[in-house]
Motif scaffolding. Structure first.
Motif, PDB file in Angstrom:
ATOM      1  N   ASP A  45       0.832  -1.208   0.000  1.00  0.00           N
ATOM      2  CA  ASP A  45       0.000   0.000   0.000  1.00  0.00           C
ATOM      3  C   ASP A  45       0.867   1.257   0.000  1.00  0.00           C
ATOM      4  OD1 ASP A  45      -2.207  -1.658   0.065  1.00  0.00           O
ATOM      5  OD2 ASP A  45      -2.617  -1.326   2.211  1.00  0.00           O
ATOM      6  N   GLN A  48       2.328   1.721  -3.425  1.00  0.00           N
ATOM      7  CA  GLN A  48       1.293   2.174  -4.358  1.00  0.00           C
ATOM      8  C   GLN A  48       0.998   3.663  -4.170  1.00  0.00           C
ATOM      9  OE1 GLN A  48      -0.038   0.694  -7.065  1.00  0.00           O
ATOM     10  NE2 GLN A  48       1.447  -0.901  -6.608  1.00  0.00           N
ATOM     11  N   ALA A  49       1.016   4.122  -2.925  1.00  0.00           N
ATOM     12  CA  ALA A  49       0.791   5.546  -2.661  1.00  0.00           C
ATOM     13  C   ALA A  49       1.909   6.382  -3.287  1.00  0.00           C
ATOM     14  CB  ALA A  49       0.704   5.799  -1.159  1.00  0.00           C
ATOM     15  N   LEU A  51       3.837   5.422  -5.779  1.00  0.00           N
ATOM     16  CA  LEU A  51       3.715   5.224  -7.218  1.00  0.00           C
ATOM     17  C   LEU A  51       2.670   6.162  -7.814  1.00  0.00           C
ATOM     18  CD1 LEU A  51       4.463   3.542  -9.762  1.00  0.00           C
ATOM     19  CD2 LEU A  51       2.672   1.948  -9.075  1.00  0.00           C
ATOM     20  N   SER A  52       1.562   6.326  -7.131  1.00  0.00           N
ATOM     21  CA  SER A  52       0.498   7.183  -7.667  1.00  0.00           C
ATOM     22  C   SER A  52       0.948   8.640  -7.774  1.00  0.00           C
ATOM     23  CB  SER A  52      -0.774   7.068  -6.830  1.00  0.00           C
ATOM     24  OG  SER A  52      -0.590   7.642  -5.560  1.00  0.00           O
ATOM     25  N   GLY A  53       1.833   9.066  -6.893  1.00  0.00           N
ATOM     26  CA  GLY A  53       2.346  10.431  -6.970  1.00  0.00           C
ATOM     27  C   GLY A  53       3.469  10.596  -7.975  1.00  0.00           C
ATOM     28  N   ALA A  55       4.199   8.475 -10.636  1.00  0.00           N
ATOM     29  CA  ALA A  55       3.893   8.001 -11.990  1.00  0.00           C
ATOM     30  C   ALA A  55       3.561   9.130 -12.957  1.00  0.00           C
ATOM     31  CB  ALA A  55       2.751   6.994 -11.943  1.00  0.00           C
ATOM     32  N   GLN A  56       2.975  10.199 -12.458  1.00  0.00           N
ATOM     33  CA  GLN A  56       2.603  11.302 -13.339  1.00  0.00           C
ATOM     34  C   GLN A  56       3.817  11.972 -13.989  1.00  0.00           C
ATOM     35  OE1 GLN A  56       0.819  14.636 -11.211  1.00  0.00           O
ATOM     36  NE2 GLN A  56       1.705  13.831  -9.314  1.00  0.00           N
ATOM     37  N   PRO A  63       7.158   3.604 -14.526  1.00  0.00           N
ATOM     38  CA  PRO A  63       6.738   4.294 -13.302  1.00  0.00           C
ATOM     39  C   PRO A  63       7.206   3.596 -12.017  1.00  0.00           C
ATOM     40  CG  PRO A  63       4.886   4.042 -14.800  1.00  0.00           C
ATOM     41  CD  PRO A  63       6.014   3.252 -15.365  1.00  0.00           C
ATOM     42  N   THR A  67       9.654   5.260  -9.297  1.00  0.00           N
ATOM     43  CA  THR A  67       9.255   5.324  -7.890  1.00  0.00           C
ATOM     44  C   THR A  67      10.335   4.739  -6.989  1.00  0.00           C
ATOM     45  OG1 THR A  67       6.930   5.211  -8.511  1.00  0.00           O
ATOM     46  CG2 THR A  67       7.460   4.632  -6.235  1.00  0.00           C
TER      47      THR A  67
END
Length: 106
Positions: A45, A48-49, A51-53, A55-56, A63, A67
């Motif tokens: 988790d 993933q948090a 990665l979500s920031g 990846a953009q 990505p 990360t």
């Protein structure tokens, strides 16, 4: 046009909270699997948090690898700073340089 990275001052604030966790990880060996099928869910988790920031800013780069590089670089900066091996006066400049490099397009 790639997204604008957060200012270094915001990133600095984001790194102050996890410093205790970083310090614990750097100071003690951990026997936790990372990036494997049996990686504990809280670690997944957390990745993933991040990665979500991050990846953009990938812009065609992997990505997940970006990360990992971001995490590794922040981890190194925190550990070296806490250990007194990097001067505090350069903290803002180091974070700005890191963010510029991570968000750079090819």
């Amino acid at each position: 046009m790639p997204p604008t990275p957060p200012p270094a001052s915001r990133t600095r604030g984001d790194t102050e909270g996890p410093e205790a966790v970083q310090h614990a990880q750097a100071g003690e060996a951990v026997d936790l699997p990372f990036g494997q099928d049996d990686t504990p869910e809280p670690l997944r988790d957390g990745f993933q948090a991040l990665l979500s920031g991050v990846a953009q800013f990938a812009d065609g780069r992997d990505p997940a690898i970006l990360t990992e590089v971001a995490w590794s670089a922040l981890h190194g900066l925190i550990v070296l700073s806490r250990g007194g091996r990097l001067p505090a006066s350069g903290r803002e400049a180091r974070l700005t340089l890191l963010l510029d490099q991570l968000s750079a397009t090819r």
